[in-house]
Design a protein around this motif. Structure first.
Motif, PDB file in Angstrom:
ATOM      1  N   ALA A  58       0.834  -1.216   0.000  1.00  7.26           N
ATOM      2  CA  ALA A  58       0.000   0.000   0.000  1.00  7.26           C
ATOM      3  C   ALA A  58       0.864   1.260   0.000  1.00  7.26           C
ATOM      4  O   ALA A  58       0.537   2.241  -0.679  1.00  7.26           O
ATOM      5  N   SER A  59       1.970   1.241   0.733  1.00 10.87           N
ATOM      6  CA  SER A  59       2.870   2.402   0.758  1.00 10.87           C
ATOM      7  C   SER A  59       3.518   2.632  -0.600  1.00 10.87           C
ATOM      8  O   SER A  59       3.695   3.775  -1.029  1.00 10.87           O
ATOM      9  N   ILE A  60       3.866   1.541  -1.264  1.00  9.76           N
ATOM     10  CA  ILE A  60       4.427   1.669  -2.612  1.00  9.76           C
ATOM     11  C   ILE A  60       3.376   2.243  -3.552  1.00  9.76           C
ATOM     12  O   ILE A  60       3.664   3.152  -4.341  1.00  9.76           O
ATOM     13  N   GLU A  61       2.155   1.749  -3.457  1.00 10.60           N
ATOM     14  CA  GLU A  61       1.067   2.260  -4.313  1.00 10.60           C
ATOM     15  C   GLU A  61       0.835   3.759  -4.107  1.00 10.60           C
ATOM     16  O   GLU A  61       0.511   4.476  -5.053  1.00 10.60           O
ATOM     17  N   CYS A  62       1.019   4.238  -2.880  1.00  2.16           N
ATOM     18  CA  CYS A  62       0.822   5.665  -2.565  1.00  2.16           C
ATOM     19  C   CYS A  62       1.998   6.533  -2.983  1.00  2.16           C
ATOM     20  O   CYS A  62       1.928   7.755  -2.881  1.00  2.16           O
ATOM     21  N   GLY A  63       3.094   5.911  -3.417  1.00  2.88           N
ATOM     22  CA  GLY A  63       4.272   6.687  -3.797  1.00  2.88           C
ATOM     23  C   GLY A  63       5.106   7.126  -2.612  1.00  2.88           C
ATOM     24  O   GLY A  63       5.860   8.105  -2.716  1.00  2.88           O
ATOM     25  N   ASP A  64       5.004   6.420  -1.494  1.00  8.42           N
ATOM     26  CA  ASP A  64       5.725   6.795  -0.279  1.00  8.42           C
ATOM     27  C   ASP A  64       6.980   5.964  -0.020  1.00  8.42           C
ATOM     28  O   ASP A  64       7.614   6.106   1.017  1.00  8.42           O
ATOM     29  N   VAL A  65       7.337   5.090  -0.960  1.00  4.91           N
ATOM     30  CA  VAL A  65       8.544   4.274  -0.810  1.00  4.91           C
ATOM     31  C   VAL A  65       9.483   4.613  -1.963  1.00  4.91           C
ATOM     32  O   VAL A  65       9.085   4.632  -3.128  1.00  4.91           O
ATOM     33  N   PHE A  66      10.724   4.884  -1.601  1.00  7.25           N
ATOM     34  CA  PHE A  66      11.752   5.234  -2.571  1.00  7.25           C
ATOM     35  C   PHE A  66      12.839   4.174  -2.540  1.00  7.25           C
ATOM     36  O   PHE A  66      13.072   3.546  -1.507  1.00  7.25           O
ATOM     37  N   VAL A  67      13.500   3.997  -3.675  1.00  6.62           N
ATOM     38  CA  VAL A  67      14.562   3.000  -3.737  1.00  6.62           C
ATOM     39  C   VAL A  67      15.835   3.593  -4.306  1.00  6.62           C
ATOM     40  O   VAL A  67      15.812   4.578  -5.049  1.00  6.62           O
ATOM     41  N   ALA A  68      16.944   2.955  -3.938  1.00 12.49           N
ATOM     42  CA  ALA A  68      18.226   3.166  -4.591  1.00 12.49           C
ATOM     43  C   ALA A  68      18.399   1.963  -5.504  1.00 12.49           C
ATOM     44  O   ALA A  68      18.389   0.820  -5.049  1.00 12.49           O
ATOM     45  N   ASP A  71      22.082  -0.736 -11.158  1.00 10.95           N
ATOM     46  CA  ASP A  71      22.024  -1.648 -12.310  1.00 10.95           C
ATOM     47  C   ASP A  71      20.762  -2.497 -12.324  1.00 10.95           C
ATOM     48  O   ASP A  71      20.807  -3.703 -12.579  1.00 10.95           O
ATOM     49  N   GLY A  72      19.618  -1.886 -12.008  1.00  6.70           N
ATOM     50  CA  GLY A  72      18.351  -2.593 -12.041  1.00  6.70           C
ATOM     51  C   GLY A  72      18.029  -3.402 -10.798  1.00  6.70           C
ATOM     52  O   GLY A  72      17.019  -4.091 -10.763  1.00  6.70           O
ATOM     53  N   ARG A  73      18.868  -3.324  -9.774  1.00 10.93           N
ATOM     54  CA  ARG A  73      18.622  -4.041  -8.508  1.00 10.93           C
ATOM     55  C   ARG A  73      18.349  -3.035  -7.395  1.00 10.93           C
ATOM     56  O   ARG A  73      19.052  -2.037  -7.265  1.00 10.93           O
ATOM     57  N   VAL A  74      17.361  -3.330  -6.571  1.00 15.30           N
ATOM     58  CA  VAL A  74      17.056  -2.487  -5.410  1.00 15.30           C
ATOM     59  C   VAL A  74      18.073  -2.812  -4.326  1.00 15.30           C
ATOM     60  O   VAL A  74      18.161  -3.945  -3.860  1.00 15.30           O
ATOM     61  N   VAL A  75      18.859  -1.792  -3.931  1.00 13.93           N
ATOM     62  CA  VAL A  75      19.887  -1.982  -2.900  1.00 13.93           C
ATOM     63  C   VAL A  75      19.680  -1.064  -1.698  1.00 13.93           C
ATOM     64  O   VAL A  75      20.404  -1.151  -0.713  1.00 13.93           O
ATOM     65  N   GLY A  76      18.695  -0.182  -1.789  1.00 13.41           N
ATOM     66  CA  GLY A  76      18.353   0.709  -0.686  1.00 13.41           C
ATOM     67  C   GLY A  76      16.877   1.023  -0.731  1.00 13.41           C
ATOM     68  O   GLY A  76      16.288   1.077  -1.819  1.00 13.41           O
ATOM     69  N   VAL A  77      16.278   1.215   0.450  1.00 17.07           N
ATOM     70  CA  VAL A  77      14.848   1.500   0.547  1.00 17.07           C
ATOM     71  C   VAL A  77      14.627   2.584   1.602  1.00 17.07           C
ATOM     72  O   VAL A  77      15.184   2.515   2.697  1.00 17.07           O
ATOM     73  N   ALA A  78      13.812   3.550   1.251  1.00 13.52           N
ATOM     74  CA  ALA A  78      13.380   4.575   2.200  1.00 13.52           C
ATOM     75  C   ALA A  78      11.859   4.586   2.185  1.00 13.52           C
ATOM     76  O   ALA A  78      11.244   4.986   1.200  1.00 13.52           O
ATOM     77  N   ALA A  79      11.260   4.100   3.266  1.00 13.41           N
ATOM     78  CA  ALA A  79       9.805   4.087   3.403  1.00 13.41           C
ATOM     79  C   ALA A  79       9.404   5.299   4.222  1.00 13.41           C
ATOM     80  O   ALA A  79       9.898   5.493   5.339  1.00 13.41           O
ATOM     81  N   THR A  80       8.524   6.110   3.670  1.00 15.44           N
ATOM     82  CA  THR A  80       8.139   7.362   4.314  1.00 15.44           C
ATOM     83  C   THR A  80       6.634   7.415   4.556  1.00 15.44           C
ATOM     84  O   THR A  80       5.877   6.599   4.034  1.00 15.44           O
ATOM     85  N   GLU A  81       6.242   8.385   5.355  1.00 23.12           N
ATOM     86  CA  GLU A  81       4.823   8.704   5.559  1.00 23.12           C
ATOM     87  C   GLU A  81       4.679  10.204   5.410  1.00 23.12           C
ATOM     88  O   GLU A  81       5.491  10.964   5.934  1.00 23.12           O
TER      89      GLU A  81
END
Length: 167
Positions: A58-68, A71-81
């Motif tokens: 749901a947070s991803i759907e809302c646009g509140d999760v960011f990634v680093a 090369d096409g792999r998620v290596v960092g995540v910032a979940a916000t509100e």
């Protein structure tokens, strides 16, 4: 807007793209979060239940999760509100293979930009008082401790540190 347009930078000789997480990346974001937070919870004397990140889709759907993205792999995540006048950083996670590279600092810088573009006055977060290295990281990025106290959830008795950065 930064949150919509990817930003690419070099960090410690590595190239990362900062962008909003896509729904198709939920499993990848979950993997990075689990890898980063399992040791954190263990230090608090807790285990991570299977549904610990049930809120993530749901947070991803809302646009509140960011990634680093490297090369096409998620290596960092910032979940916000999104909160009134502030951006709350709920989780900041760096894949264990990238910890100590400066990626966490880079993610914090990108989140400052997101907060400013959204018109937020502050970025806030909560971490465990016993996590000295995290408190040092956040302080070096301009966060100040505004409150210490027991966690609201009551799942452990370790003191939490509430920190705020004014933009």
């Amino acid at each position: 807007m930064l949150g919509a347009a990817p930003t690419e930078d070099q960090v410690g000789g590595m190239s990362f793209i900062f962008r909003i997480a896509q729904p198709s990346e939920c499993a990848d974001a979950d993997r990075v979060l689990r890898a980063a937070f399992t040791p954190y919870l263990a230090k608090l004397g807790r285990e991570m239940p299977p549904d610990y990140y049930k809120w993530l889709p749901a947070s991803i759907e809302c646009g509140d999760v960011f990634v680093a993205d490297e090369d096409g792999r998620v290596v960092g995540v910032a979940a916000t509100e999104r909160r009134e006048a502030e951006l709350f950083l709920d989780r900041l996670a760096v894949a264990p293979s990238k910890q100590g590279t400066g990626l966490g600092r880079w993610l914090l810088q990108r989140l400052d930009e997101v907060a400013r573009e959204r018109g937020n006055c502050t970025v806030s977060l909560i971490t465990a008082e016993m996590m000295d290295h995290l408190i040092r990281l956040y302080r070096s990025h301009g966060f100040e401790i505004i409150h210490r106290g027991p966690p609201d959830h009551g799942k452990d008795a370790h003191i939490r540190v509430h920190m705020v950065k004014r933009l």
